[in-house]
Design a protein around this motif. Structure first.
Motif, PDB file in Angstrom:
ATOM      1  N   ARG A  75     -35.313 -24.741  78.447  1.00  0.00           N
ATOM      2  CA  ARG A  75     -34.224 -24.362  79.356  1.00  0.00           C
ATOM      3  C   ARG A  75     -34.527 -24.905  80.742  1.00  0.00           C
ATOM      4  O   ARG A  75     -35.653 -24.818  81.233  1.00  0.00           O
ATOM      5  CB  ARG A  75     -34.092 -22.840  79.412  1.00  0.00           C
ATOM      6  CG  ARG A  75     -32.920 -22.383  80.308  1.00  0.00           C
ATOM      7  CD  ARG A  75     -32.779 -20.883  80.322  1.00  0.00           C
ATOM      8  NE  ARG A  75     -33.778 -20.297  81.216  1.00  0.00           N
ATOM      9  CZ  ARG A  75     -34.036 -18.990  81.297  1.00  0.00           C
ATOM     10  NH1 ARG A  75     -33.402 -18.132  80.530  1.00  0.00           N
ATOM     11  NH2 ARG A  75     -34.947 -18.542  82.127  1.00  0.00           N
TER      12      ARG A  75
ATOM     13  N   ASP B 289     -28.962 -23.998  83.781  1.00  0.00           N
ATOM     14  CA  ASP B 289     -28.057 -23.375  82.807  1.00  0.00           C
ATOM     15  C   ASP B 289     -27.984 -24.157  81.489  1.00  0.00           C
ATOM     16  O   ASP B 289     -27.095 -23.914  80.682  1.00  0.00           O
ATOM     17  CB  ASP B 289     -26.664 -23.218  83.406  1.00  0.00           C
ATOM     18  CG  ASP B 289     -26.009 -24.548  83.745  1.00  0.00           C
ATOM     19  OD1 ASP B 289     -26.729 -25.553  83.857  1.00  0.00           O
ATOM     20  OD2 ASP B 289     -24.772 -24.576  83.898  1.00  0.00           O
ATOM     21  N   ARG B 290     -28.914 -25.068  81.265  1.00  0.00           N
ATOM     22  CA  ARG B 290     -28.884 -25.880  80.044  1.00  0.00           C
ATOM     23  C   ARG B 290     -30.021 -25.508  79.115  1.00  0.00           C
ATOM     24  O   ARG B 290     -31.165 -25.324  79.554  1.00  0.00           O
ATOM     25  CB  ARG B 290     -28.955 -27.354  80.399  1.00  0.00           C
ATOM     26  CG  ARG B 290     -27.732 -27.802  81.177  1.00  0.00           C
ATOM     27  CD  ARG B 290     -27.411 -29.255  80.909  1.00  0.00           C
ATOM     28  NE  ARG B 290     -26.089 -29.593  81.383  1.00  0.00           N
ATOM     29  CZ  ARG B 290     -25.807 -30.012  82.605  1.00  0.00           C
ATOM     30  NH1 ARG B 290     -26.771 -30.159  83.488  1.00  0.00           N
ATOM     31  NH2 ARG B 290     -24.572 -30.312  82.938  1.00  0.00           N
ATOM     32  N   GLU B 291     -29.701 -25.417  77.831  1.00  0.00           N
ATOM     33  CA  GLU B 291     -30.679 -25.112  76.794  1.00  0.00           C
ATOM     34  C   GLU B 291     -30.651 -26.225  75.758  1.00  0.00           C
ATOM     35  O   GLU B 291     -29.576 -26.662  75.351  1.00  0.00           O
ATOM     36  CB  GLU B 291     -30.324 -23.788  76.101  1.00  0.00           C
ATOM     37  CG  GLU B 291     -30.235 -22.614  77.037  1.00  0.00           C
ATOM     38  CD  GLU B 291     -29.670 -21.377  76.352  1.00  0.00           C
ATOM     39  OE1 GLU B 291     -29.551 -21.359  75.105  1.00  0.00           O
ATOM     40  OE2 GLU B 291     -29.342 -20.432  77.068  1.00  0.00           O
ATOM     41  N   VAL B 292     -31.825 -26.666  75.342  1.00  0.00           N
ATOM     42  CA  VAL B 292     -31.935 -27.768  74.395  1.00  0.00           C
ATOM     43  C   VAL B 292     -32.998 -27.423  73.363  1.00  0.00           C
ATOM     44  O   VAL B 292     -34.049 -26.877  73.703  1.00  0.00           O
ATOM     45  CB  VAL B 292     -32.332 -29.078  75.128  1.00  0.00           C
ATOM     46  CG1 VAL B 292     -32.549 -30.211  74.151  1.00  0.00           C
ATOM     47  CG2 VAL B 292     -31.285 -29.446  76.172  1.00  0.00           C
TER      48      VAL B 292
ATOM     49  N   LEU C 184     -30.426 -34.526  78.390  1.00  0.00           N
ATOM     50  CA  LEU C 184     -29.689 -33.329  77.959  1.00  0.00           C
ATOM     51  C   LEU C 184     -29.865 -32.190  78.972  1.00  0.00           C
ATOM     52  O   LEU C 184     -28.908 -31.463  79.253  1.00  0.00           O
ATOM     53  CB  LEU C 184     -30.141 -32.900  76.563  1.00  0.00           C
ATOM     54  CG  LEU C 184     -29.656 -33.792  75.429  1.00  0.00           C
ATOM     55  CD1 LEU C 184     -30.432 -33.511  74.140  1.00  0.00           C
ATOM     56  CD2 LEU C 184     -28.159 -33.598  75.196  1.00  0.00           C
ATOM     57  N   LEU C 185     -31.070 -32.046  79.508  1.00  0.00           N
ATOM     58  CA  LEU C 185     -31.306 -30.986  80.490  1.00  0.00           C
ATOM     59  C   LEU C 185     -30.621 -31.288  81.821  1.00  0.00           C
ATOM     60  O   LEU C 185     -30.095 -30.392  82.471  1.00  0.00           O
ATOM     61  CB  LEU C 185     -32.805 -30.776  80.715  1.00  0.00           C
ATOM     62  CG  LEU C 185     -33.567 -30.161  79.541  1.00  0.00           C
ATOM     63  CD1 LEU C 185     -35.067 -30.193  79.807  1.00  0.00           C
ATOM     64  CD2 LEU C 185     -33.098 -28.743  79.247  1.00  0.00           C
TER      65      LEU C 185
ATOM     66  N   GLY D 150     -26.445 -32.677  80.363  1.00  0.00           N
ATOM     67  CA  GLY D 150     -25.744 -32.016  79.267  1.00  0.00           C
ATOM     68  C   GLY D 150     -25.361 -32.956  78.138  1.00  0.00           C
ATOM     69  O   GLY D 150     -24.723 -32.547  77.180  1.00  0.00           O
ATOM     70  N   GLU D 151     -25.770 -34.214  78.246  1.00  0.00           N
ATOM     71  CA  GLU D 151     -25.486 -35.202  77.198  1.00  0.00           C
ATOM     72  C   GLU D 151     -26.482 -36.343  77.318  1.00  0.00           C
ATOM     73  O   GLU D 151     -27.091 -36.553  78.369  1.00  0.00           O
ATOM     74  CB  GLU D 151     -24.067 -35.749  77.315  1.00  0.00           C
ATOM     75  CG  GLU D 151     -23.826 -36.522  78.606  1.00  0.00           C
ATOM     76  CD  GLU D 151     -22.390 -36.998  78.755  1.00  0.00           C
ATOM     77  OE1 GLU D 151     -21.548 -36.653  77.930  1.00  0.00           O
ATOM     78  OE2 GLU D 151     -22.125 -37.741  79.720  1.00  0.00           O
TER      79      GLU D 151
ATOM     80  N   SER E 147     -29.511 -18.041  71.260  1.00  0.00           N
ATOM     81  CA  SER E 147     -29.624 -18.176  72.698  1.00  0.00           C
ATOM     82  C   SER E 147     -30.017 -16.856  73.361  1.00  0.00           C
ATOM     83  O   SER E 147     -30.866 -16.835  74.251  1.00  0.00           O
ATOM     84  CB  SER E 147     -28.302 -18.689  73.273  1.00  0.00           C
ATOM     85  OG  SER E 147     -28.408 -18.871  74.657  1.00  0.00           O
TER      86      SER E 147
END
Length: 179
Positions: free
Chosen positions: A36, A39-42, A63-64, A67-68, A167
């Motif tokens: 994390r 606000d991003r979780e991978v 991704l972190l 977001g992509e 999550s």
């Protein structure tokens, strides 16, 4: 490694989120992890060992951060005639250009480069990244270090969810670490 079209191939850092653990934790290779940042979780796979915790693949960083996974970024040397092009000027982290002649030769408005440079994924995220390795959660393995299926971002998530983690649970674990 993972299996693609019945062949064992190395995991591509640009497409699969992966993390590195210290060599003394080598038994964690193949384990899945939750990472994390803000606000991003991978979900990621422990796919290598190194000197310390904290290193991640290009795909994980993107991704972190964004977001992509971003379009493929050419890496490697940039000869002088190609310096300060839109490709070099438009680099986004984790990629940066390191001029051979030092930071004074970095591209900026009005500057004419004097030497070659090198593009690499040098820029890490730094602080405030939380990683929880789930040592008992592993994808199906062909051998000790080869996943028997092709790794994808979606499969990583599905394998973790299938083990009962979600999550809410993982965020609660992370919050507990911060106390």
């Amino acid at each position: 490694m993972h299996t693609v079209n019945d062949k064992a191939v190395y995991v591509d850092s640009a497409t699969i989120p992966g993390i590195v653990v210290p060599r003394s934790f080598g038994s964690l290779v193949g384990s899945l992890a939750w990472v994390r940042y803000r606000d991003r979780e991978v979900f990621a796979i422990v796919n290598d060992t190194g000197p310390a915790f904290g290193e991640g693949s290009v795909a994980l960083h993107q991704l972190l951060r964004y977001g992509e996974i971003q379009p493929s970024q050419p890496v490697g040397p940039i000869p002088l005639p190609l310096r300060c092009s839109k490709d070099e000027l438009g680099l986004k982290p984790p990629f940066i250009s390191k001029p051979d002649l030092g930071w004074s030769d970095r591209c900026r408005p009005g500057h004419v480069a004097k030497g070659a440079s090198d593009i690499r994924a040098y820029e890490g995220i730094g602080a405030n990244v939380i990683t929880i390795i789930l040592p008992k959660v592993k994808p199906p393995m062909k051998t000790k270090r080869t996943v028997s299926e092709e790794l994808t971002v979606d499969r990583l998530r599905l394998w973790v969810l299938a083990e009962g983690y979600d999550s809410k649970t993982l965020n609660a674990m992370a919050d507990c670490l911060g106390k």
